[in-house]
Design a protein around this motif. Structure first.
Motif, mmCIF file in Angstrom:
data_model
loop_
_atom_site.group_PDB
_atom_site.id
_atom_site.type_symbol
_atom_site.label_atom_id
_atom_site.label_comp_id
_atom_site.label_asym_id
_atom_site.label_seq_id
_atom_site.Cartn_x
_atom_site.Cartn_y
_atom_site.Cartn_z
ATOM 1 N N LYS A 58 -13.334 -57.931 -1.849
ATOM 2 C CA LYS A 58 -14.693 -58.067 -2.277
ATOM 3 C C LYS A 58 -14.782 -57.981 -3.789
ATOM 4 C CE LYS A 58 -16.852 -58.301 1.536
ATOM 5 N NZ LYS A 58 -17.467 -59.403 2.137
ATOM 6 N N THR A 59 -13.703 -57.616 -4.373
ATOM 7 C CA THR A 59 -13.692 -57.477 -5.859
ATOM 8 C C THR A 59 -12.197 -57.645 -6.310
ATOM 9 O OG1 THR A 59 -14.177 -56.419 -7.845
ATOM 10 C CG2 THR A 59 -13.733 -54.960 -5.877
ATOM 11 N N ASN A 60 -12.105 -58.105 -7.551
ATOM 12 C CA ASN A 60 -10.567 -57.984 -8.204
ATOM 13 C C ASN A 60 -10.636 -56.851 -9.024
ATOM 14 O OD1 ASN A 60 -12.485 -58.951 -10.232
ATOM 15 N ND2 ASN A 60 -11.196 -60.450 -11.170
ATOM 16 N N TYR A 62 -9.576 -53.542 -9.054
ATOM 17 C CA TYR A 62 -8.935 -52.592 -8.126
ATOM 18 C C TYR A 62 -7.528 -52.420 -9.043
ATOM 19 C CZ TYR A 62 -7.801 -49.525 -4.296
ATOM 20 O OH TYR A 62 -7.509 -48.328 -3.613
ATOM 21 N N LYS A 85 -21.616 -54.922 -10.586
ATOM 22 C CA LYS A 85 -21.447 -56.291 -10.284
ATOM 23 C C LYS A 85 -20.686 -56.564 -8.861
ATOM 24 C CE LYS A 85 -20.334 -61.216 -11.320
ATOM 25 N NZ LYS A 85 -19.841 -62.023 -12.593
ATOM 26 N N ALA A 86 -19.380 -55.838 -9.059
ATOM 27 C CA ALA A 86 -18.346 -55.293 -8.138
ATOM 28 C C ALA A 86 -19.038 -54.941 -6.473
ATOM 29 C CB ALA A 86 -17.136 -54.867 -8.517
ATOM 30 N N ASN A 89 -21.240 -56.510 -3.901
ATOM 31 C CA ASN A 89 -20.637 -57.224 -2.875
ATOM 32 C C ASN A 89 -20.170 -56.332 -1.729
ATOM 33 O OD1 ASN A 89 -20.628 -59.672 -4.293
ATOM 34 N ND2 ASN A 89 -18.730 -58.957 -5.511
#
Length: 131
Positions: A58-60, A62, A85-86, A89
């Motif tokens: 769902k997100t980069n 991490y 924003k992350a 999702n």
């Protein structure tokens, strides 16, 4: 006389160069490192990988991420905006559908260390949803 005029012109040029260079605005920026990770994980240890995979899908954001700005507070604001924003999702329904154990809970957080080595939490998203 010509020599005096030339010397005066050279002095004026040197003075002008000095004045213009001293007016140059120096830009100072700060670059801070933040850690985006699962914290406070409770549940089946084998399911933790499933949760990590879900978040990474769902997100980069991490692991370690850096942000640069003019001040610490501006860096924190940039991090907070990226975090919000992350997590927009993320879906409780999708996590429920993964078949996680009933007692599974965790927090996904964005944190950094302050100058005096204390932890500052910028953002936090918790599963399951608080009622």
């Amino acid at each position: 006389m010509k020599r005096t005029i030339k010397l005066a012109v050279l002095c004026c040029i040197a003075a002008l160069a000095f004045v213009l260079s001293s007016c140059e605005k120096k830009v100072v920026s700060v670059q801070l490192l933040y850690n985006f990770a699962i914290t406070e994980y409770n549940g089946d240890i084998f399911e933790q990988r499933t949760v990590e995979d879900y978040i990474k899908s769902k997100t980069n954001l991490y692991g370690a991420q850096s942000f640069e700005a003019q001040s610490y507070s501006e860096c924190d604001q940039k991090c907070k905006e990226a975090f919000d924003k992350a997590v927009a999702n993320f879906s409780y329904a999708e996590l429920d559908a993964l078949g996680l154990s009933k007692n599974t809970s965790f927090a996904f957080t964005a944190k950094r260390y302050s100058e005096n080595k204390t932890t500052i939490t910028i953002g936090e998203w918790r599963y399951p949803k608080a009622e």
